[in-house]
Structures are given as C-alpha cells and as structure tokens.
Design a protein around this motif. Structure first.
Motif, PDB file in Angstrom:
ATOM      1  N   PRO A  35     -23.365  -6.347   9.215  1.00  6.99           N
ATOM      2  CA  PRO A  35     -22.173  -5.686   8.659  1.00  6.99           C
ATOM      3  C   PRO A  35     -21.012  -5.600   9.648  1.00  6.99           C
ATOM      4  O   PRO A  35     -19.842  -5.575   9.236  1.00  6.99           O
ATOM      5  CB  PRO A  35     -22.672  -4.290   8.251  1.00  6.99           C
ATOM      6  N   ALA A  36     -21.318  -5.551  10.952  1.00  5.10           N
ATOM      7  CA  ALA A  36     -20.245  -5.582  11.955  1.00  5.10           C
ATOM      8  C   ALA A  36     -19.509  -6.912  11.889  1.00  5.10           C
ATOM      9  O   ALA A  36     -18.270  -6.965  11.943  1.00  5.10           O
ATOM     10  CB  ALA A  36     -20.829  -5.357  13.353  1.00  5.10           C
ATOM     11  N   ALA A  37     -20.276  -7.999  11.749  1.00  2.00           N
ATOM     12  CA  ALA A  37     -19.660  -9.324  11.617  1.00  2.00           C
ATOM     13  C   ALA A  37     -18.872  -9.423  10.312  1.00  2.00           C
ATOM     14  O   ALA A  37     -17.759  -9.969  10.283  1.00  2.00           O
ATOM     15  CB  ALA A  37     -20.740 -10.400  11.674  1.00  2.00           C
ATOM     16  N   LEU A  38     -19.434  -8.885   9.235  1.00  4.25           N
ATOM     17  CA  LEU A  38     -18.746  -8.920   7.942  1.00  4.25           C
ATOM     18  C   LEU A  38     -17.430  -8.148   7.982  1.00  4.25           C
ATOM     19  O   LEU A  38     -16.442  -8.552   7.356  1.00  4.25           O
ATOM     20  CB  LEU A  38     -19.651  -8.341   6.857  1.00  4.25           C
ATOM     21  N   ILE A 163     -15.615 -17.122  15.180  1.00 11.82           N
ATOM     22  CA  ILE A 163     -16.808 -17.527  15.936  1.00 11.82           C
ATOM     23  C   ILE A 163     -17.464 -16.376  16.689  1.00 11.82           C
ATOM     24  O   ILE A 163     -18.554 -16.547  17.232  1.00 11.82           O
ATOM     25  CB  ILE A 163     -16.483 -18.673  16.923  1.00 11.82           C
ATOM     26  N   SER A 164     -16.831 -15.191  16.704  1.00 12.03           N
ATOM     27  CA  SER A 164     -17.379 -14.097  17.517  1.00 12.03           C
ATOM     28  C   SER A 164     -18.806 -13.713  17.149  1.00 12.03           C
ATOM     29  O   SER A 164     -19.599 -13.378  18.035  1.00 12.03           O
ATOM     30  CB  SER A 164     -16.456 -12.870  17.443  1.00 12.03           C
ATOM     31  N   PRO A 165     -19.225 -13.748  15.861  1.00 14.03           N
ATOM     32  CA  PRO A 165     -20.583 -13.301  15.577  1.00 14.03           C
ATOM     33  C   PRO A 165     -21.636 -14.403  15.575  1.00 14.03           C
ATOM     34  O   PRO A 165     -22.821 -14.110  15.443  1.00 14.03           O
ATOM     35  CB  PRO A 165     -20.457 -12.727  14.163  1.00 14.03           C
ATOM     36  N   ALA A 184     -22.553 -13.573   7.555  1.00 17.03           N
ATOM     37  CA  ALA A 184     -21.257 -13.319   8.179  1.00 17.03           C
ATOM     38  C   ALA A 184     -20.168 -14.217   7.608  1.00 17.03           C
ATOM     39  O   ALA A 184     -19.095 -13.748   7.210  1.00 17.03           O
ATOM     40  CB  ALA A 184     -21.361 -13.514   9.688  1.00 17.03           C
ATOM     41  N   ILE A 185     -20.462 -15.508   7.557  1.00 23.41           N
ATOM     42  CA  ILE A 185     -19.441 -16.467   7.144  1.00 23.41           C
ATOM     43  C   ILE A 185     -19.129 -16.324   5.659  1.00 23.41           C
ATOM     44  O   ILE A 185     -18.056 -16.710   5.190  1.00 23.41           O
ATOM     45  CB  ILE A 185     -19.879 -17.885   7.553  1.00 23.41           C
ATOM     46  N   GLY A 231     -14.045  -1.368  14.127  1.00 25.04           N
ATOM     47  CA  GLY A 231     -15.388  -0.904  13.796  1.00 25.04           C
ATOM     48  C   GLY A 231     -16.404  -2.011  13.946  1.00 25.04           C
ATOM     49  O   GLY A 231     -17.517  -1.802  14.461  1.00 25.04           O
ATOM     50  N   GLY A 232     -16.031  -3.221  13.507  1.00 23.78           N
ATOM     51  CA  GLY A 232     -16.928  -4.355  13.656  1.00 23.78           C
ATOM     52  C   GLY A 232     -17.152  -4.732  15.107  1.00 23.78           C
ATOM     53  O   GLY A 232     -18.287  -4.956  15.543  1.00 23.78           O
ATOM     54  N   ALA A 233     -16.063  -4.795  15.882  1.00 22.55           N
ATOM     55  CA  ALA A 233     -16.175  -5.187  17.288  1.00 22.55           C
ATOM     56  C   ALA A 233     -17.057  -4.211  18.074  1.00 22.55           C
ATOM     57  O   ALA A 233     -17.902  -4.622  18.878  1.00 22.55           O
ATOM     58  CB  ALA A 233     -14.783  -5.263  17.919  1.00 22.55           C
ATOM     59  N   PHE A 234     -16.870  -2.912  17.830  1.00 26.36           N
ATOM     60  CA  PHE A 234     -17.664  -1.921  18.567  1.00 26.36           C
ATOM     61  C   PHE A 234     -19.051  -1.739  17.966  1.00 26.36           C
ATOM     62  O   PHE A 234     -19.901  -1.070  18.562  1.00 26.36           O
ATOM     63  CB  PHE A 234     -16.905  -0.600  18.637  1.00 26.36           C
TER      64      PHE A 234
END
Length: 550
Positions: A35-38, A163-165, A184-185, A231-234
C-alpha cells in the motif's frame, strides 16, 4: 539459527531518509509495503489523465483573437494574450514519458544506494512541486512554465516514483515476485481513474466567469498528492540481507530462467538479454499505446451510427448532435479499456508467478497477434461486444507487460540492482511513447489522404502493422536465454554491497521475526486508505461505461 527466532537489529546514527533507517525490525508486517507503493503510484499515475485539463485550458482567456491564428509553437510558449492550442498542451504528455524513462535510467543506480524512502521523498517533491509550478504557469498564462513544471520537473518525479518500489517489493516477496510488482504498478494505471474525475469535480467547484478553475485544481491536487506520497515514502521498509518469508525456502529444482545470483548495474546493458527484453517491452508497449491513443476515434469511426441505433448511417453522415452522442459513448469505451489495463497489471503479473515470465510474454504476443488480426473482421461484422472484448484483452496485456517486466528482470539479472536495471529499461517506454502513436497516427492520415472514408477499412492496415510489431516481439522473447556465469558478481562483491544493511548472503538467513502478520488491523487500515479511492474510481468508470451497451 531458526527462521522464527533470529532477529536483526540495526545500529548507528543515520538520517531520517537514509536507507539504513528503514531496515525492518522484528514484528514488521511485509503487507504494509504494497500500500505504500500504491500510495505513490496512484498519485503519479495522474500523468495518464492530464488530458482532462486540455480543453479548459484551451479556452482559459475567452475567445482567441484572429491574430492568434498564425501563432507557432515558439510564440505559444510565451504568449499572454492568446489561448493555448490543445496540440501545444499535448507536448506536456510527451515530456512526461520521455522524462520518466530518462530520469529512471539516469538515477536508477542512485535509488538503489539511497533506498526507496529517499527516492519516494524526492519523487513527491518533484511531482507535486512541478504541479505547483504548472499552476503558476496557468495563473500567469505562461506555457513554458507549464512545460517546465508539469512536464520536466514532474516528469523527473514520475521516473523516481515509478521505480522506487520495484526492487523493494521483489525483495519482500521472493515467493511471489510478479504479484508484488503487479500490485504496485497496477496503481500507476489506476491513477488517472481517480485523478481525472477528481479534477473534474474540483474544476467545476472553482470555475468562474473569469477562471476555468485549473490553477486552483492544480494547487489542491498537489497538496493531496504530497500528503499521500509522503505517507507512502515513509511507509517503505526494506528487509535485512538474508531475510526470507517465514517457512519459505527457494525451490530446490528451480527454473533455469530464474537465477539466485546477481548482475552488477554496470554490466547489465552489456548483455544481449537486456536488449532483447528492451525490445520485448518496447514492441508490446508500442502496439498498446497506439491503441490507447486512437481508442475513442476508432470506435466512433468504425461503428458510427450503430452506436446510437442508426446502423445504416456512416460517420461522415452524422450531424453535430449525433457526433456528440457517440463521443460520450466512446469515452465510456476508453474508461472500460482503463479498467482492463489496471486489472491486467495484477492478473498477468500474478499468473507469471505460476507459468513463468517468458511464457507470460508468449501469451501476450500470440494472443495479441491473433486479436489484432481479427479486429478488422470483428469491425466488419459490426459485432460491438466482441470488438470491445478483444481490445479489452489487448489493453490488459499492455498493462500486464509493465507489471511483469520487473519480475522478468529479477529472474534474469538477480535482485541486487533490479530497480536500477528496470530504470534503464524504461527507455523502451520512452521510445514506445513516440513510436506507437506516430506509427498509428501517420497510417491513419495516409489512409485518409488516399481517400479511405472513416469506417472499418480506415484501421485495417493499422491492425495488421501492430500485429507485425508483436510478431517481432515474439521472436525477441523466444531468443531470451539464461545468462552465462561470467556476468554474475562474485559472492564477496555481493557481500560488500550488502554490508550496510546486514551480514552478507553467506551469513544468517531466516525470517528474523519480520514479515508475519498478514492482513492484521494495521495492514487493513493501510490498504483501505489506498483501496477506497481506487474502488470509487472503478465505480465511476463502470457507471460511465454503461452507455456503451445502452
């Protein structure tokens, strides 16, 4: 050492965004990472939906004076007295995907070293900051600021966010690589389904006699996206080296197409496998993105009056009101294709865990060739349902190609640099973003110039050429083989690269008490935060697409 009792405890003084700061500790649930990636992908996926702003912006300052008829692209960038043309604004869309591919290729190696949190943070600043710069461009009516903000700065944010996740999720789900990247994608494909109706609601709210409401919409959306992306990054965490899911061990009789070793970023592009996979992605995307670009006019010109119960009326014979009616129906078709695009990202990537990545791409190409070749026949028969289904499947494989490719790379090159290698491979997307629409549009224009009237015949040649592109992709996929041992890093080199996060591969392995928990309360809350907006967008899209079938 046992999988249930070993633990890993990080140490040392590190910064808030540093990779070492986000190494998971005992008790962490791996289902919090998707969900962070989403959260990031659903925000940057609005790049697909930016065309919702073109028409309002093309009428932002009232009626264009006659003197603006001779305006060229260079003068359009700096004019404050003439409305922008849709074609001038459309260059932002091109910049999005060219910069996405280029920034992913340039900074992919940095991302592997810096970690997904820092990359997600920079992505949020670039994407949301770029939208704010674009808002200033709309407010001051300066197109060059729009290009710089949304197109260039925002495009860099797209590449880093996309590409981060990838490598993170593959490392968290070695047992289900395809499913993990598909989750994620899938969000990137769904971003426009949330963002476009939200943008319409906001523009309606802010619209006045003096303003189209676009710059205010940009500001609000930038703030909303920044909150979600942060929120996703952290929320990102990475597993310590040697971690594996509780109770899971790599299959003893593994496929020869899945390596347990690693290729260094500096060597990946030197292999023929890299360029074969590059060609596989480029050809699959070129065909699919060409369909996306012409979906609406294609349906209108092929089925024409039959869309509104007038089967004997050709497109050229429709009046203005009738063309408006079929345009609304075609918009429903485009929305339905978006759903297939999103669903395909999860379905095909998950299926690839069962049948293998190479076989999944064989499915894409064989099915795609058959469906493109059949499309003119279906159009000629006037069978709307089968035509829509055929192109829905094609778009599912377009999305599935994006979601499956990171796992394909991990299978061939290992997981150590998969995010950076994926970043370089995305230059295939940038290339396809130019090749696909150009090929399709020029063929259509050539047909019209040759006197072909709007109808099924207008797209027959196009369908066969797209099938030919997929045939080339089929050959490229068939030529992909496992890498020779000479390309893989030695164990000592891998150990040195992993030294900051934990002991090397030769050290302890196990779950370290990390990854368990499944869908507990915290995970359910995280999934609800990203799932509720996505479900809302699916409902809106399905409701709009119902007009397609009356």
């Amino acid at each position: 050492m046992t999988a249930t009792t070993d633990t890993y405890v990080g140490g040392g003084s590190v910064g808030l965004l540093d990779r070492e700061r986000i190494i998971a500790k005992p008790g962490f649930n791996r289902w919090l990472v998707p969900p962070a990636a989403l959260a990031i992908h659903l925000c940057i996926g609005m790049a697909y939906g930016f065309s919702v702003f073109w028409l309002p912006l093309s009428k932002a300052i009232g009626t264009t004076p006659d003197t603006c008829a001779s305006m060229n692209l260079a003068s359009a960038l700096f004019t404050t007295s003439c409305n922008w043309r849709v074609a001038d604004l459309g260059w932002i869309y091109t910049l999005f995907f060219v910069l996405l591919g280029c920034s992913a290729a340039i900074w992919g190696g940095w991302l592997e070293r810096a970690g997904p949190r820092k990359a997600g943070f920079v992505s949020a600043c670039c994407w949301c900051g770029g939208i704010l710069v674009a808002a200033l461009g709309v407010y001051t009516h300066q197109l060059w600021l729009m290009w710089l903000g949304a197109g260039v700065i925002g495009g860099i944010g797209l590449g880093l966010g996309y590409i981060s996740p990838v490598s993170t999720l593959i490392k968290w789900f070695p047992d289900r690589r395809g499913m993990a990247t598909g989750m994620a994608i899938m969000g990137f494909g769904g971003g426009a389904m949330i963002g476009a109706p939200l943008a319409n609601l906001l523009m309606t709210h802010f619209r006045t006699d003096l303003s189209a409401g676009v710059w205010q919409t940009f500001v609000v959306m930038a703030v909303i996206y920044f909150v979600f992306m942060m929120g996703g990054a952290f929320g990102y965490r990475i597993p310590p080296a040697g971690w594996r899911p509780e109770g899971w061990t790599a299959p003893a009789s593994k496929s020869t197409m899945i390596t347990t070793k690693h290729v260094h970023l500096r060597d990946a592009h030197k292999t023929k496998q890299f360029w074969l996979i590059w060609a596989v992605l480029c050809l699959n995307v070129s065909a699919g993105i060409g369909v996306i670009g012409m979906a609406s006019p294609m349906l209108q010109e092929i089925f024409a009056g039959s869309l509104i119960g007038l089967p004997d009326v050709a497109f050229a014979d429709l009046d203005t009101a009738q063309k408006a009616s079929i345009a609304a129906i075609a918009a429903g078709f485009t929305g339905l294709l978006s759903l297939f695009n999103i669903g395909g990202r999860f379905f095909w990537a998950s299926l690839s865990d069962k049948i293998g990545r190479k076989n999944t791409y064989f499915c894409f190409f064989v099915l795609g060739i058959a469906l493109y070749a059949l499309a003119p026949t279906l159009a000629g028969l006037g069978n709307k349902a089968l035509f829509v289904l055929a192109f829905g499947i094609i778009l599912s494989m377009y999305g599935g190609g994006f979601a499956t490719i990171p796992a394909y790379l991990a299978d061939i090159f290992g997981t150590q640099f998969v995010g950076a290698i994926h970043g370089r491979l995305l230059t295939a997307w940038a290339t396809a973003g130019i090749v696909g629409p150009v090929v399709v549009n020029y063929i259509r224009e050539a047909q019209i110039s040759a006197g072909v009237a709007p109808g099924p015949e207008l797209y027959t040649g196009t369908m066969y050429i797209l099938a030919g592109m997929l045939a080339l992709g089929l050959i490229a996929n068939a030529l992909i083989r496992p890498l020779p041992d000479k390309w893989f890093m030695k164990d000592e080199e891998v150990a040195a690269l992993q030294a900051k996060s934990a002991a090397a591969n030769a050290g302890p392995t196990g779950s370290f008490g990390i990854g368990a928990g499944g869908f507990d309360g915290k995970a359910l809350l995280a999934w609800a935060i990203v799932g509720i907006p996505l479900l809302w967008s699916v409902w809106v899209t399905l409701r709009a697409s119902m007009v397609l079938f009356g």
